[in-house]
Design a protein around this motif. Sequence first.
Motif, PDB file in Angstrom:
ATOM      1  N   ARG A 134       9.070 -11.887  -5.186  1.00  0.00           N
ATOM      2  CA  ARG A 134       9.314 -10.505  -4.754  1.00  0.00           C
ATOM      3  C   ARG A 134       9.534 -10.471  -3.245  1.00  0.00           C
ATOM      4  N   ASP A 135      10.616  -9.852  -2.826  1.00  0.00           N
ATOM      5  CA  ASP A 135      10.942  -9.779  -1.410  1.00  0.00           C
ATOM      6  C   ASP A 135      10.356  -8.492  -0.833  1.00  0.00           C
ATOM      7  N   LEU A 136       9.218  -8.650  -0.153  1.00  0.00           N
ATOM      8  CA  LEU A 136       8.516  -7.468   0.349  1.00  0.00           C
ATOM      9  C   LEU A 136       9.305  -6.748   1.434  1.00  0.00           C
ATOM     10  N   ASP A 137      10.247  -7.496   2.083  1.00  0.00           N
ATOM     11  CA  ASP A 137      11.085  -6.863   3.104  1.00  0.00           C
ATOM     12  C   ASP A 137      12.013  -5.824   2.498  1.00  0.00           C
ATOM     13  N   GLU A 138      12.248  -5.944   1.205  1.00  0.00           N
ATOM     14  CA  GLU A 138      13.280  -5.127   0.582  1.00  0.00           C
ATOM     15  C   GLU A 138      12.748  -3.856  -0.045  1.00  0.00           C
ATOM     16  N   GLU A 139      11.463  -3.597   0.081  1.00  0.00           N
ATOM     17  CA  GLU A 139      10.963  -2.361  -0.521  1.00  0.00           C
ATOM     18  C   GLU A 139      10.257  -1.516   0.522  1.00  0.00           C
ATOM     19  N   GLU A 140      10.196  -0.255   0.228  1.00  0.00           N
ATOM     20  CA  GLU A 140       9.473   0.713   1.050  1.00  0.00           C
ATOM     21  C   GLU A 140       8.023   0.211   1.173  1.00  0.00           C
ATOM     22  N   PRO A 141       7.516   0.013   2.431  1.00  0.00           N
ATOM     23  CA  PRO A 141       6.162  -0.546   2.567  1.00  0.00           C
ATOM     24  C   PRO A 141       5.114   0.265   1.794  1.00  0.00           C
ATOM     25  N   ALA A 142       5.251   1.590   1.807  1.00  0.00           N
ATOM     26  CA  ALA A 142       4.251   2.424   1.126  1.00  0.00           C
ATOM     27  C   ALA A 142       4.236   2.160  -0.381  1.00  0.00           C
ATOM     28  N   GLU A 143       5.418   1.827  -0.936  1.00  0.00           N
ATOM     29  CA  GLU A 143       5.487   1.574  -2.375  1.00  0.00           C
ATOM     30  C   GLU A 143       4.768   0.277  -2.726  1.00  0.00           C
ATOM     31  N   GLY A 144       4.909  -0.733  -1.858  1.00  0.00           N
ATOM     32  CA  GLY A 144       4.209  -2.002  -2.079  1.00  0.00           C
ATOM     33  C   GLY A 144       2.707  -1.822  -1.930  1.00  0.00           C
ATOM     34  N   GLU A 145       2.321  -1.070  -0.912  1.00  0.00           N
ATOM     35  CA  GLU A 145       0.904  -0.774  -0.660  1.00  0.00           C
ATOM     36  C   GLU A 145       0.285  -0.081  -1.878  1.00  0.00           C
ATOM     37  N   ALA A 146       1.003   0.912  -2.399  1.00  0.00           N
ATOM     38  CA  ALA A 146       0.514   1.655  -3.562  1.00  0.00           C
ATOM     39  C   ALA A 146       0.338   0.725  -4.755  1.00  0.00           C
ATOM     40  N   ARG A 147       1.319  -0.173  -4.967  1.00  0.00           N
ATOM     41  CA  ARG A 147       1.267  -1.059  -6.122  1.00  0.00           C
ATOM     42  C   ARG A 147       0.010  -1.924  -6.098  1.00  0.00           C
ATOM     43  N   TYR A 197      -2.840  -1.177  -5.259  1.00  0.00           N
ATOM     44  CA  TYR A 197      -3.997  -0.423  -5.757  1.00  0.00           C
ATOM     45  C   TYR A 197      -3.770   0.134  -7.163  1.00  0.00           C
ATOM     46  N   GLY A 198      -2.704  -0.319  -7.805  1.00  0.00           N
ATOM     47  CA  GLY A 198      -2.440   0.148  -9.160  1.00  0.00           C
ATOM     48  C   GLY A 198      -1.913   1.580  -9.205  1.00  0.00           C
ATOM     49  N   LEU A 199      -1.348   2.020  -8.080  1.00  0.00           N
ATOM     50  CA  LEU A 199      -0.766   3.364  -8.028  1.00  0.00           C
ATOM     51  C   LEU A 199       0.738   3.224  -8.125  1.00  0.00           C
ATOM     52  N   SER A 200       1.366   4.248  -8.677  1.00  0.00           N
ATOM     53  CA  SER A 200       2.813   4.220  -8.763  1.00  0.00           C
ATOM     54  C   SER A 200       3.345   5.296  -7.827  1.00  0.00           C
ATOM     55  N   TYR A 201       4.051   4.870  -6.761  1.00  0.00           N
ATOM     56  CA  TYR A 201       4.493   5.790  -5.706  1.00  0.00           C
ATOM     57  C   TYR A 201       5.967   5.589  -5.439  1.00  0.00           C
ATOM     58  N   VAL A 202       6.707   6.677  -5.382  1.00  0.00           N
ATOM     59  CA  VAL A 202       8.113   6.617  -4.985  1.00  0.00           C
ATOM     60  C   VAL A 202       8.322   7.690  -3.929  1.00  0.00           C
ATOM     61  N   PHE A 240       6.802  10.941  -5.556  1.00  0.00           N
ATOM     62  CA  PHE A 240       6.241  10.829  -6.905  1.00  0.00           C
ATOM     63  C   PHE A 240       4.992   9.989  -6.726  1.00  0.00           C
ATOM     64  N   LEU A 241       3.862  10.439  -7.265  1.00  0.00           N
ATOM     65  CA  LEU A 241       2.674   9.576  -7.212  1.00  0.00           C
ATOM     66  C   LEU A 241       1.828   9.787  -8.455  1.00  0.00           C
ATOM     67  N   ASP A 242       1.677   8.707  -9.197  1.00  0.00           N
ATOM     68  CA  ASP A 242       0.849   8.717 -10.404  1.00  0.00           C
ATOM     69  C   ASP A 242      -0.383   7.880 -10.119  1.00  0.00           C
ATOM     70  N   ILE A 243      -1.554   8.521 -10.137  1.00  0.00           N
ATOM     71  CA  ILE A 243      -2.788   7.762  -9.879  1.00  0.00           C
ATOM     72  C   ILE A 243      -3.271   7.054 -11.148  1.00  0.00           C
ATOM     73  N   GLY A 244      -2.595   7.284 -12.270  1.00  0.00           N
ATOM     74  CA  GLY A 244      -2.951   6.587 -13.502  1.00  0.00           C
ATOM     75  C   GLY A 244      -4.134   7.224 -14.200  1.00  0.00           C
ATOM     76  N   GLY A 245      -4.483   6.662 -15.337  1.00  0.00           N
ATOM     77  CA  GLY A 245      -5.597   7.198 -16.112  1.00  0.00           C
ATOM     78  C   GLY A 245      -6.908   6.633 -15.607  1.00  0.00           C
ATOM     79  N   GLY A 246      -7.965   7.440 -15.625  1.00  0.00           N
ATOM     80  CA  GLY A 246      -9.297   6.979 -15.236  1.00  0.00           C
ATOM     81  C   GLY A 246      -9.410   6.553 -13.780  1.00  0.00           C
ATOM     82  N   ALA A 247      -8.669   7.245 -12.893  1.00  0.00           N
ATOM     83  CA  ALA A 247      -8.681   6.860 -11.479  1.00  0.00           C
ATOM     84  C   ALA A 247     -10.064   7.075 -10.862  1.00  0.00           C
TER      85      ALA A 247
END
Lengths: 287, 378
Positions: free
Chosen positions: B225-238, B240-245, B278-285
């Motif tokens: 995975r090329d971390l340079d190629e994604e929005e830093p916040a999206e990688g950070e969220a991932r 922690y098991g969060l889904s952020y766009v 978009f931010l989904d904290i998932g189930g049982g956060a």
Amino acid sequence: MSILIDKNTRVLVQGITGREGLFHASQMAAYGTQVVAGVTPGKGGEWVLDGKVPVFDTVQRAVDTTGADCSVIFVPARFAADAILEAADAGVQLIVCITEGVPVQDMMKVRRYLDQKGTRLVGPNCPGILTPGGAKVGIIPGHIAIPGNVGVVSRSGTLTYEVLYALKAKGMGASTCVGIGGDPINGTSFIDVLSMFEADPQTEKIVIIGEIGGSDEERAAEYISDHMTKPVVGFIAGQTAPPGKRMGHAGAIVEGGTGLAADKIKALRSVGVKVADHPEQVPDLLA
Amino acid sequence: MKLHEYQSKQIFAEYGVPIPKGRVATTADEARAIAEELGGRVVVKSQVLVGGRGKAGGIRLADSPEEAGSLATEILGMQIKGLPVRKVLVDEAASIATEIYLGVTNDRAARCPVMIASAEGGVEIEEVARTDPEKIHRVWIDPLLGLREYQARYLASSIELAREHWRTFIQIASGLYQAYVSSDATLAEINPLVVTEDDRLLALDGKMVLDDNGLFRHPDLAEMRDLDEEEPAEGEARKYGLSYVRLDGNIGCMVNGAGLAMATMDVIKFFGGAPANFLDIGGGATAEKVAVALEIILKDAHVEAVLFNIFGGITRCDEVARGILAALEQVDTNVPMVVRLVGTNEEAGRRLLAKAEMITATSLADAAKKTIAAIKEA
């Protein structure tokens, strides 16, 4: 009447000794569902839910001993495909897979195998099935819905709760609510559930809740136009979603110009489905 | 997860697909050295995860190592569709006689893999599908049986490939399918697959998209995975098991569940606002997860208000409330916040939040309207 599950459904829980499995098994039992068995490899012989429910090592043993005819799966994603196949091979006719994150290549193989056997799978990555006042198989909170004549089918989880809750607030109840899941390849489609609702005497109206990605909603629209006599109301999530981005669910992605919310809404409206602008509007459109 | 061209081609090569000789470089000096080593004409190709690299001038031919070096300098300074170029692939240049398209992907509607071939290679396949649908040929693959030889042969004959190349084509199709299955890919594509003037078949370009849900089986691929190629916040969220766009509006959203998160964005727009994410904290956060999520939302300088929409099922409203309170202690902010808590333990959640000065809402529509109003007042 309802579809898929009722008071007589005999449910076994795969992954019953895990945190999620145990919690939801107790919730299902508290709702009045007949939870007759659990399966966790290596824990056969134990008893759970205050010593009322036996745990088996294999699904085959559980089915042979308890006559379970429905399985609900809470095992981790890497074991989910195997768990589904195990239930199918043990002759379970209805399998509900709650697990999220199952690899799509696993699901393609599983789906092909189940089609050959004629087994019904709901999910994966779904909240399960609720027949208010009858039984629940999965994780839909029981208290948010009341019995009634509205059939609900959805690709989403909490968005479905939102709609059930809005229906209840207006005194409207559901015959059965089926969460088919948010993955690109799943066991049961909108069309499968629509045809069951059409045939179910208790169901008089239907709510279909879709989202971006794929073309399941468009095909549902065609089916509604050709086969449905009962009124259908819809909601599609993701009108503001940007293309090329996966919106949480593995299947919720607009790719190469397909899967857009606007196209789905248009397809549904063109066959006479009233589509809500926001989820809380659904009860008004049903009235 | 998308792979770069050079990564995709390496994987294809492992499964017997012929690729040009070449290597990836991050500096002009490296590019020059690779060109020297290869000898002769080379092609210098930007490695960014977007289409349209050629049109943007990110793929250029060089006749000498010096030219390869200077082109690399140029390309490494470029941005393509907003993405800075950090790597170039230096490949031996091929003399192209014909260009073919060959790809395999998941067909959602048919619920199985589909292999697609076209004699119109080297152009966007979606474009060919629109303008000349009869030039696209497909075979559907039984996932339990895999790609059969006759199916690849059918594609070869459909695209009117010269018979002398069928054997190699079938090997390439089979290798591509193996690469796709063994990597848990959702797309594996060679465009173009060329027939060279000296009658060889060669995968000049490669593209793979992997199923994020399959990565647990492939730690080696996950590392690509090329971390340079994604929005830093999206990688950070991932992490922690969060889904952020990230989106371009000004209302931050925190929701449990993907469908509800999308619906919340839609409702904001319906009432005249614009969602910032978009931010989904998932189930049982847990409270910790909620705190991290709020920090991520507030890092976006465009956010002028935050809307929390929590429908408690597995997720408990009091746990979410504790997370919000914990986050507010750590983050210094004065943006207005609107909270709607419904479901499991909603009373306890509301009591906890009563101390924090937050606007409360009972319905989703109410929450959206109050958030939009709060921005206008501020």
